[in-house]
Design an enzyme around this catalytic site. Sequence first.
Site, mmCIF file in Angstrom:
data_model
loop_
_atom_site.group_PDB
_atom_site.id
_atom_site.type_symbol
_atom_site.label_atom_id
_atom_site.label_comp_id
_atom_site.label_asym_id
_atom_site.label_seq_id
_atom_site.Cartn_x
_atom_site.Cartn_y
_atom_site.Cartn_z
ATOM 1 N N LYS A 50 0.802 -1.193 0.000
ATOM 2 C CA LYS A 50 0.000 0.000 0.000
ATOM 3 C C LYS A 50 0.853 1.268 0.000
ATOM 4 C CE LYS A 50 -1.679 -2.183 3.534
ATOM 5 N NZ LYS A 50 -2.285 -2.622 4.803
ATOM 6 N N GLY A 51 2.137 1.103 0.298
ATOM 7 C CA GLY A 51 3.002 2.263 0.535
ATOM 8 C C GLY A 51 3.146 3.213 -0.644
ATOM 9 N N GLU A 106 7.259 2.378 -7.036
ATOM 10 C CA GLU A 106 7.422 1.913 -5.661
ATOM 11 C C GLU A 106 7.837 3.067 -4.757
ATOM 12 O OE1 GLU A 106 6.511 0.209 -3.512
ATOM 13 O OE2 GLU A 106 7.761 -1.460 -2.882
ATOM 14 N N ASP A 110 14.983 -0.459 -0.410
ATOM 15 C CA ASP A 110 15.794 -0.597 0.798
ATOM 16 C C ASP A 110 16.815 -1.715 0.558
ATOM 17 O OD1 ASP A 110 16.584 -0.304 3.455
ATOM 18 O OD2 ASP A 110 14.917 -1.442 4.264
ATOM 19 N N LYS A 138 17.414 3.959 -0.528
ATOM 20 C CA LYS A 138 18.256 3.856 0.677
ATOM 21 C C LYS A 138 19.407 2.911 0.333
ATOM 22 C CE LYS A 138 15.450 3.309 4.562
ATOM 23 N NZ LYS A 138 14.985 2.438 5.656
ATOM 24 N N PHE A 159 14.925 4.702 9.262
ATOM 25 C CA PHE A 159 13.576 4.209 8.989
ATOM 26 C C PHE A 159 12.646 5.412 8.895
ATOM 27 C CE2 PHE A 159 9.442 2.333 9.717
ATOM 28 C CZ PHE A 159 9.523 1.222 8.894
ATOM 29 N N VAL A 160 12.028 5.578 7.735
ATOM 30 C CA VAL A 160 11.217 6.776 7.486
ATOM 31 C C VAL A 160 9.734 6.440 7.388
ATOM 32 C CG1 VAL A 160 13.075 8.056 6.352
ATOM 33 C CG2 VAL A 160 11.603 6.574 4.980
ATOM 34 N N ASP A 166 4.802 3.472 6.187
ATOM 35 C CA ASP A 166 4.218 3.261 7.507
ATOM 36 C C ASP A 166 5.206 2.717 8.519
ATOM 37 O OD1 ASP A 166 4.314 0.613 6.201
ATOM 38 O OD2 ASP A 166 3.263 -0.064 7.995
#
Length: 189
Positions: A50-51, A106, A110, A138, A159-160, A166
């Site tokens: 969902k990001g 996307e 990461d 990242k 971590f953002v 989320d």
Amino acid sequence: MPAVSASALADDVGEILLTADQIAAKVKELGTNIARDYQGKDVVFVSILKGALPFLADLMRATPIPLALDFLEVSSYGASTQSSGVVRILKDLAHPIEGRDVVVVEDILDTGQTLSQVFEHLKAQRPTSLRLCVLLDKPARRLVPIEIHYRGFEIPDKFVVGYGLDYAERYRNLPFVGVLKPEVYRTAP
Ligand code: IMP
Ligand code: MG
């Protein structure tokens, strides 16, 4: 009952990395580049739920060419800030992508584990082309090398949250990208 203020969510953020204005300017630039490259092609934006939703919603409106949308849902992290390394496809594409030009949209790259598996899954369906558009990169944590055709921002190894990203399903609706205060993790349910 505790008071719920409009700023309660934002109060958990210790540092803003990217403001809404910075994000908007970058998304416009990415959309312009994609429109230039895919003029006259049969392009499908494949987004990962969902990001990537806010990014996709803004990016498609910044990309003034005919395009279609499709979605994949995968699970990777659960309610943790560490990747499990195992990716499961929870929801597959609704329409075939064979012979079409696919741009995967996307939120963040990461370790690369999620996207490398998603790319294998999509390649097996024989699209004409397959490219990646990612808002946040990242690179410090990369385990699997992945080529990025359209990159928004390179960010440090933090971590953002916000703009779709989320922590335990919260903070997706913040309009900016930030880092949570350390005490938020300590008091998390
Ligand atoms: P990767 O497989 O390690 O590249 O992780 C990809 C997925 O992990 C992203 O699509 C996000 O859902 C999640 N993720 C990675 N880093 C962050 C972060 O800093 N904040 C929130 N989610 C993240
Ligand atoms: Mg994601």
